[in-house]
Design a protein around this motif. Structure first.
Motif, mmCIF file in Angstrom:
data_model
loop_
_atom_site.group_PDB
_atom_site.id
_atom_site.type_symbol
_atom_site.label_atom_id
_atom_site.label_comp_id
_atom_site.label_asym_id
_atom_site.label_seq_id
_atom_site.Cartn_x
_atom_site.Cartn_y
_atom_site.Cartn_z
ATOM 1 N N LEU A 141 51.870 -7.557 23.276
ATOM 2 C CA LEU A 141 51.752 -6.102 23.180
ATOM 3 C C LEU A 141 50.501 -5.711 22.394
ATOM 4 O O LEU A 141 49.743 -4.827 22.807
ATOM 5 N N ILE A 142 50.258 -6.391 21.264
ATOM 6 C CA ILE A 142 49.060 -6.083 20.468
ATOM 7 C C ILE A 142 47.807 -6.463 21.240
ATOM 8 O O ILE A 142 46.821 -5.715 21.269
ATOM 9 N N SER A 178 39.522 -0.696 19.332
ATOM 10 C CA SER A 178 39.614 0.436 18.397
ATOM 11 C C SER A 178 40.894 0.306 17.566
ATOM 12 O O SER A 178 42.004 0.539 18.053
ATOM 13 N N ILE A 179 40.730 -0.069 16.309
ATOM 14 C CA ILE A 179 41.882 -0.271 15.424
ATOM 15 C C ILE A 179 42.674 1.025 15.267
ATOM 16 O O ILE A 179 43.907 1.032 15.298
ATOM 17 N N ALA A 180 41.966 2.148 15.110
ATOM 18 C CA ALA A 180 42.645 3.436 14.914
ATOM 19 C C ALA A 180 43.527 3.772 16.107
ATOM 20 O O ALA A 180 44.676 4.215 15.942
ATOM 21 N N LEU A 185 50.837 2.065 18.541
ATOM 22 C CA LEU A 185 51.942 1.173 18.159
ATOM 23 C C LEU A 185 52.654 1.616 16.889
ATOM 24 O O LEU A 185 53.588 0.941 16.443
ATOM 25 N N CYS A 186 52.180 2.748 16.305
ATOM 26 C CA CYS A 186 52.802 3.285 15.081
ATOM 27 C C CYS A 186 52.847 2.237 13.974
ATOM 28 O O CYS A 186 53.889 1.995 13.345
ATOM 29 N N LEU A 187 51.702 1.591 13.752
ATOM 30 C CA LEU A 187 51.608 0.545 12.735
ATOM 31 C C LEU A 187 50.598 0.936 11.676
ATOM 32 O O LEU A 187 49.517 1.432 11.993
ATOM 33 N N PRO A 188 50.910 0.711 10.392
ATOM 34 C CA PRO A 188 49.901 0.920 9.355
ATOM 35 C C PRO A 188 48.818 -0.161 9.455
ATOM 36 O O PRO A 188 49.053 -1.245 10.001
ATOM 37 N N ARG A 189 47.648 0.139 8.910
ATOM 38 C CA ARG A 189 46.500 -0.762 9.037
ATOM 39 C C ARG A 189 46.810 -2.161 8.499
ATOM 40 O O ARG A 189 46.504 -3.173 9.135
ATOM 41 N N ARG A 190 47.439 -2.224 7.355
ATOM 42 C CA ARG A 190 47.710 -3.522 6.739
ATOM 43 C C ARG A 190 48.633 -4.366 7.608
ATOM 44 O O ARG A 190 48.407 -5.566 7.801
ATOM 45 N N LEU A 204 49.099 -4.133 10.879
ATOM 46 C CA LEU A 204 48.384 -4.566 12.079
ATOM 47 C C LEU A 204 47.456 -5.734 11.767
ATOM 48 O O LEU A 204 47.403 -6.713 12.521
ATOM 49 N N ASN A 205 46.737 -5.649 10.633
ATOM 50 C CA ASN A 205 45.840 -6.739 10.250
ATOM 51 C C ASN A 205 46.609 -8.040 10.049
ATOM 52 O O ASN A 205 46.170 -9.119 10.471
ATOM 53 N N GLU A 206 47.758 -7.951 9.403
ATOM 54 C CA GLU A 206 48.563 -9.150 9.135
ATOM 55 C C GLU A 206 49.055 -9.776 10.435
ATOM 56 O O GLU A 206 49.032 -10.999 10.602
ATOM 57 N N LYS A 207 49.500 -8.917 11.365
ATOM 58 C CA LYS A 207 50.010 -9.448 12.633
ATOM 59 C C LYS A 207 48.881 -10.049 13.479
ATOM 60 O O LYS A 207 49.066 -11.074 14.141
ATOM 61 N N MET A 208 47.718 -9.417 13.456
ATOM 62 C CA MET A 208 46.588 -9.972 14.209
ATOM 63 C C MET A 208 46.178 -11.325 13.638
ATOM 64 O O MET A 208 45.882 -12.261 14.387
#
Length: 444
Positions: free
Chosen positions: A403-404, A414-416, A422-427, A429-433
């Motif tokens: 999905l990501i 585009s991170i934003a 996906l309604c994810l906070p930046r931190r 999303l970064n951790e999951k990536m």
């Protein structure tokens, strides 16, 4: 997507250049004009994506000299010569030198369009074949086609790189549809024979007598080719369906190998497609031949052993087919992702390609599910098609990664935009990536 074809028009008479250009432009061609052969030569290289229409009689370098220069640069470039009244003998000579055809003034514009259509079709075929040959000789391109981060695919790529540098004969086996021929191409492309001949023969495609002739000769002049053993000299000879060799041909092939009738610098790659229950390539071949061919061996893993690679492959294939059919890529739900991961895939990658194409087509129509496609392939399957029990956590993580990956690809990194969708906070999303090995730079 087919490459757009150009038409270079070379004539010292401005009115003639413009009238030809306007007519062909109305017929849908991309034209460019040149007032002299010297000027045109600066723009016409060996990979020119189109054809040339040139007058024969021009000041300075005339059409015949121009044609000879072009043929020296690229003998496959279609050149249509325009001749004046009485220049037909010269046009015939131009055809001998390599011209595609000629038009005699005053010419019928429809005839010119018809010739242009034939010439551009021929040119497109030549350029497409060249691109294919480059791709099949480019080890990097081929290795990139062996998609997947699963341990079995990592091992396969390592085996190809290692064995590609070796000199022994190779046996490639595995289930149908796993990509054994692609592996054979990759073996050739990453080794020292990359620039040499790659000859592929399907042993199952010939009767015994015809196969003996194709492999060992003698070939007649009208056959237009050398025996495969000679044709592949110094390169790689691939024998698909090696188990289809008769006892007589097995003995003859072994004799050639043992007597070094096949040059030592020529590598033999055998591909086995045996699917009979309880029977292997080793059972089908005489032992002495089998062990000569299997000096080095690669077994291509089945799709069901490749884990999350299934979702990665399905996504790539769906995107390709969606682009081809001019529609949106179908979105995969969590349930469908689990079904893709659980399916046994007896047809392997070949079956996955078929399912991905049909998924795109039915999505375009607004009907159908992936589960229905899998069930239609194998009606005896139950809705839950698990072949190997896996923890729920693995299915959830595989879907999350897909999905990501899909969202990053759709939003071109585009991170934003991904955070918002996906309604994810930046931190988070970064951790999951980081967890799934996804790099933003790959999507830019």
């Amino acid at each position: 997507m087919a490459q757009a074809m150009k038409i270079a028009i070379v004539d010292d008479e401005q009115d003639m250049r413009q009238s030809i250009s306007q007519w062909l432009a109305l017929s849908g061609y991309d034209t460019e004009t040149f007032a002299s052969a010297e000027e045109a030569l600066k723009a016409l290289g060996p990979e020119y994506p189109g054809i040339v229409i040139s007058d024969i009689r021009m000041p300075g370098m005339d059409g015949m000299q121009f044609l000879k220069k072009l043929m020296g640069t690229d003998s496959s470039l279609p050149v249509i010569m325009i001749t004046g009244h009485g220049d037909v003998p010269m046009a015939v000579e131009a055809m001998r030198v390599g011209a595609f055809d000629f038009l005699e003034k005053p010419f019928n514009p429809d005839r010119m369009s018809e010739l242009a259509k034939r010439a551009t079709s021929a040119r497109r075929l030549v350029l497409d074949n060249r691109a294919l040959r480059r791709e099949l000789s480019d080890g990097t391109q081929l290795m990139n086609k062996l998609i997947g981060a699963s341990p079995v695919m990592e091992r396969l790529r390592e085996d190809i790189l290692d064995l590609g540098q070796a000199d022994g004969h190779v046996l490639i086996d595995g289930e149908t549809g796993t990509g054994k021929t692609l592996v054979a191409h990759a073996l050739h492309a990453v080794g020292s024979r990359a620039g040499k001949k790659f000859v592929l023969i399907s042993c199952a495609a010939y009767e015994e007598e015809a196969l003996a002739k194709r492999l060992f000769g003698p070939m007649q002049p009208e056959d237009g080719q050398l025996p495969a053993m000679e044709e592949a000299r110094g390169g790689t000879l691939v024998l698909e369906d090696i188990e289809a060799l008769s006892e007589m041909l097995q003995a003859r092939l072994l004799s050639v190998i043992n007597e070094q009738g096949m040059p030592a610098e020529t590598r033999l790659v055998a591909i086995s497609n045996l699917q009979e229950a309880g029977r292997t390539c080793e059972d089908a071949l005489r032992p002495d031949l089998f062990y000569r061919l299997a000096a080095l061996r690669i077994t291509v893993p089945p799709l069901r052993q490749r884990g999350e690679d299934i979702l990665t492959l399905f996504t790539r294939l769906s995107e390709q087919f969606a682009e081809e059919y001019g529609c949106e890529t179908p979105q995969v739900t969590a349930q469908e992702a689990a079904q893709l991961l659980q399916a046994p895939w007896p047809g392997n990658v070949r079956q996955l390609i078929n399912v991905a194409e049909r998924a795109v087509l039915q999505s375009r129509r607004g009907s159908g599910t992936i589960a229905s496609l899998l069930m239609s392939d194998h009606e005896e399957m139950q809705p839950v098609m698990t072949t190997e029990g896996k923890p729920l956590k693995e299915y959830v993580e595989a879907f999350e990664r897909m999905l990501i990956d899909n969202t990053m690809r759709r939003h071109k990194g585009s991170i934003a935009a991904v955070m918002e969708e996906l309604c994810l906070p930046r931190r988070t999303l970064n951790e999951k990536m980081a967890k799934y090995g996804l790099q933003r730079s790959d999507y830019l």
